[in-house]
Design an enzyme around this catalytic site. Structure first.
Site, PDB file in Angstrom:
ATOM      1  CG  ASP A 195      -2.062   1.003   1.113  1.00 31.15           C
ATOM      2  OD1 ASP A 195      -1.824   2.061   0.478  1.00 31.15           O
ATOM      3  OD2 ASP A 195      -3.149   0.763   1.648  1.00 31.15           O
ATOM      4  CB  THR A 208      -6.995  -0.845  -4.228  1.00 33.35           C
ATOM      5  OG1 THR A 208      -7.627  -1.375  -5.410  1.00 33.35           O
ATOM      6  CG2 THR A 208      -5.699  -1.580  -3.987  1.00 33.35           C
ATOM      7  NE  ARG A 243     -16.715  -0.239  -5.930  1.00 31.54           N
ATOM      8  CZ  ARG A 243     -17.149  -0.692  -4.734  1.00 31.54           C
ATOM      9  NH1 ARG A 243     -16.916  -1.932  -4.356  1.00 31.54           N
ATOM     10  NH2 ARG A 243     -17.827   0.108  -3.929  1.00 31.54           N
ATOM     11  CG  ASP A 290     -17.936 -10.334  -4.272  1.00 34.01           C
ATOM     12  OD1 ASP A 290     -18.978 -11.018  -4.412  1.00 34.01           O
ATOM     13  OD2 ASP A 290     -17.897  -9.271  -3.624  1.00 34.01           O
ATOM     14  CD  GLU A 293     -20.112  -5.432  -9.727  1.00 34.42           C
ATOM     15  OE1 GLU A 293     -20.904  -4.830  -8.988  1.00 34.42           O
ATOM     16  OE2 GLU A 293     -19.023  -5.864  -9.342  1.00 34.42           O
ATOM     17  CG  HIS A 329     -20.273  -5.846  -5.603  1.00 30.02           C
ATOM     18  ND1 HIS A 329     -20.156  -4.697  -6.347  1.00 30.02           N
ATOM     19  CD2 HIS A 329     -19.792  -5.536  -4.372  1.00 30.02           C
ATOM     20  CE1 HIS A 329     -19.624  -3.739  -5.596  1.00 30.02           C
ATOM     21  NE2 HIS A 329     -19.402  -4.218  -4.388  1.00 30.02           N
ATOM     22  N   GLY A 388     -19.106  -8.082   0.987  1.00 33.41           N
ATOM     23  CA  GLY A 388     -19.373  -7.212   2.136  1.00 33.41           C
ATOM     24  C   GLY A 388     -20.814  -7.273   2.620  1.00 33.41           C
ATOM     25  CE1 TYR A 389     -23.918  -5.746  -0.738  1.00 34.94           C
ATOM     26  CE2 TYR A 389     -25.943  -6.966  -1.079  1.00 34.94           C
ATOM     27  CZ  TYR A 389     -25.154  -5.871  -1.337  1.00 34.94           C
ATOM     28  OH  TYR A 389     -25.592  -4.893  -2.198  1.00 34.94           O
TER      29      TYR A 389
HETATM   30  O1  LIG Z   1     -18.207  -0.404  -1.229  1.00 24.49           O
HETATM   31  C1  LIG Z   1     -18.760  -1.223  -0.534  1.00 24.49           C
HETATM   32  O2  LIG Z   1     -19.125  -0.976   0.659  1.00 24.49           O
HETATM   33  C2  LIG Z   1     -19.065  -2.608  -1.044  1.00 24.49           C
HETATM   34  O3  LIG Z   1     -18.612  -2.799  -2.332  1.00 24.49           O
HETATM   35  C3  LIG Z   1     -20.515  -2.960  -0.889  1.00 24.49           C
HETATM   36  O4  LIG Z   1     -20.677  -4.313  -1.076  1.00 24.49           O
HETATM   37  C4  LIG Z   1     -21.396  -2.160  -1.782  1.00 24.49           C
HETATM   38  O5  LIG Z   1     -22.718  -2.523  -1.529  1.00 24.49           O
HETATM   39  P1  LIG Z   1     -23.958  -1.802  -2.200  1.00 24.49           P
HETATM   40  O6  LIG Z   1     -23.876  -0.342  -1.842  1.00 24.49           O
HETATM   41  O7  LIG Z   1     -23.850  -1.996  -3.668  1.00 24.49           O
HETATM   42  O8  LIG Z   1     -25.128  -2.485  -1.591  1.00 24.49           O
END
Ligand SMILES: O=C(O)[C@H](O)[C@H](O)COP(=O)(O)O
Length: 375
Positions: free
Chosen positions: A149, A177, A209, A233, A238, A255, A258-259
């Site tokens: 980094d 990143t 990303r 992911d 997208e 994607h 982070g869910y």
């Molecule tokens: O940037 C982020 O927090 C993550 O990529 C996240 O998964 C984005 O989620 P979204 O706002 O598309 O629901």
């Protein structure tokens, strides 16, 4: 009253805002809402871009935009500054969730390919909120890691980034990143044919990303065998995925690294708190704590670590659903991709999942991953 327009999929956003707010929820699939003219604030997710084109007519009273995401590449912040709009993001909201996705996918990959993770070194590109959590979790699992980094090394005297040449010697690369097209440290197509020349990797993981990894170069290296496997992911363009990239992906998900309930809850809370500060409102009284997931199946129900991990993390369920969307010949794949992300039930992070003690005796790494004991 403060009028707030919010993406309807921002997790329990109404719980985080006080009574002085009049909340209007909108469906992001239809773009920014047409009634925005009366908005004082706008709360979005990554699926709606904010720029001169999407928000050409800035409502008179609009003074705050928040994104419930860590990434901000969908927002033209310069444009907002020029128009005196305060911007807030939710940096770090999903760090733990992404780290768990990386750990889960590494365990699935190593179990399937018959390797021990201790055989490999992981180069972490981007040591911000997410990269740091990934680093901590992988080290707990006994995996050798290196962090790269340069911008952080420039900002922080006590942070050392490994050299580029060193990071490109790692067996596995994991990307964390932001996506930057310009500036001193652009990350667009960071992994490209130039960097891949003369190198070989066992695995590439991208949860940052789409666009940070050049998919064309990735596919070529995969065909040549210099990238043995990759796990994606996130995707270039997208929600329109390149079918060839997706087909070859060892694990492919829409994607959702982070869910988790915790990440999405953080996201809503971070931006709601900033909004409250901006408009000088009283705090909301949300005290809800996500209930734990309790597992009572006997350990014998699982034939191995892969089966267990995929029961505890929905990575394969998302993959199956994404696979079905990609098989569909209709041109509404993008719409289905976004719908899957928005509507699939959020998972609990590992420290909110309780397992019988026998699980820990059988697989000691479950403690290191953060799972809690039921007994
Ligand atoms: O940037 C982020 O927090 C993550 O990529 C996240 O998964 C984005 O989620 P979204 O706002 O598309 O629901």
């Amino acid at each position: 009253m403060i009028s707030v327009f919010a993406d309807q999929y921002l997790y329990q956003i109404d719980h985080f805002l006080p009574d002085q707010v009049e909340l209007y929820l909108f469906d992001p699939a239809n773009g920014l809402p047409s009634e925005l003219s009366k908005a004082h604030a706008l709360l979005i997710r990554t699926v709606n871009s904010i720029n001169e084109k999407s928000l050409a007519d800035i409502p008179d009273n609009l003074s705050f935009i928040g994104t419930g995401s860590s990434g901000t590449d969908h927002v033209d912040q310069e444009y907002l500054r020029e128009n005196d709009i305060v911007f807030a993001d939710a940096a770090g909201c999903n760090a733990r969730s992404v780290a768990e996705y990386v750990a889960a996918s590494l365990l699935i990959w190593s179990d399937n390919t018959g390797h021990s993770l201790h055989e490999f070194s992981v180069g972490i590109i981007g040591m911000g909120h997410v990269g740091r959590q990934v680093n901590t979790l992988l080290q707990k699992l006994g995996i050798t890691t290196f962090g790269y980094d340069p911008p952080r090394a420039e900002r922080e005297a006590d942070f050392n980034s490994v050299e580029l040449d060193m990071i490109l010697k790692a067996d596995i690369l994991s990307f964390h990143t932001p996506l930057n097209h310009g500036g001193n440290y652009p990350t667009f197509h960071w992994l490209n044919s130039d960097k891949l020349k003369g190198r070989a990797f066992d695995l590439i993981i991208n949860t940052a990303r789409g666009g940070v990894v050049d998919e064309k170069a990735l596919i070529e290296a995969h065909k040549k065998g210099t990238i043995h496997h990759y796990i994606l992911d996130v995707w270039e363009n997208e929600p329109q995925l390149k079918l060839e990239t997706a087909r070859q992906s060892y694990i492919k998900t829409p994607h959702i690294a982070g869910y988790s309930v915790q990440a999405k809850r953080n996201a809503s809370k971070f931006i709601a708190d900033e909004l409250i500060r901006h408009f000088d409102l009283p705090s909301a009284k949300n005290t809800d704590v996500p209930s734990p997931r309790t597992i009572t199946d006997t350990i014998e129900s699982f034939s191995g670590i892969e089966q267990l991990i995929t029961y505890l993390h929905p990575i394969r369920q998302y993959e199956e659903k994404l696979h079905r969307i990609l098989q569909n010949n209709q041109d509404n794949r993008g719409e289905l991709f976004n719908k899957l992300r928005a509507e699939f039930p959020l998972r609990q992070e590992f420290n909110n999942i309780r397992l019988p003690e026998a699980y820990f005796n059988h697989y000691p790494l479950l403690k290191k991953l953060g799972f809690q004991s039921l007994d």
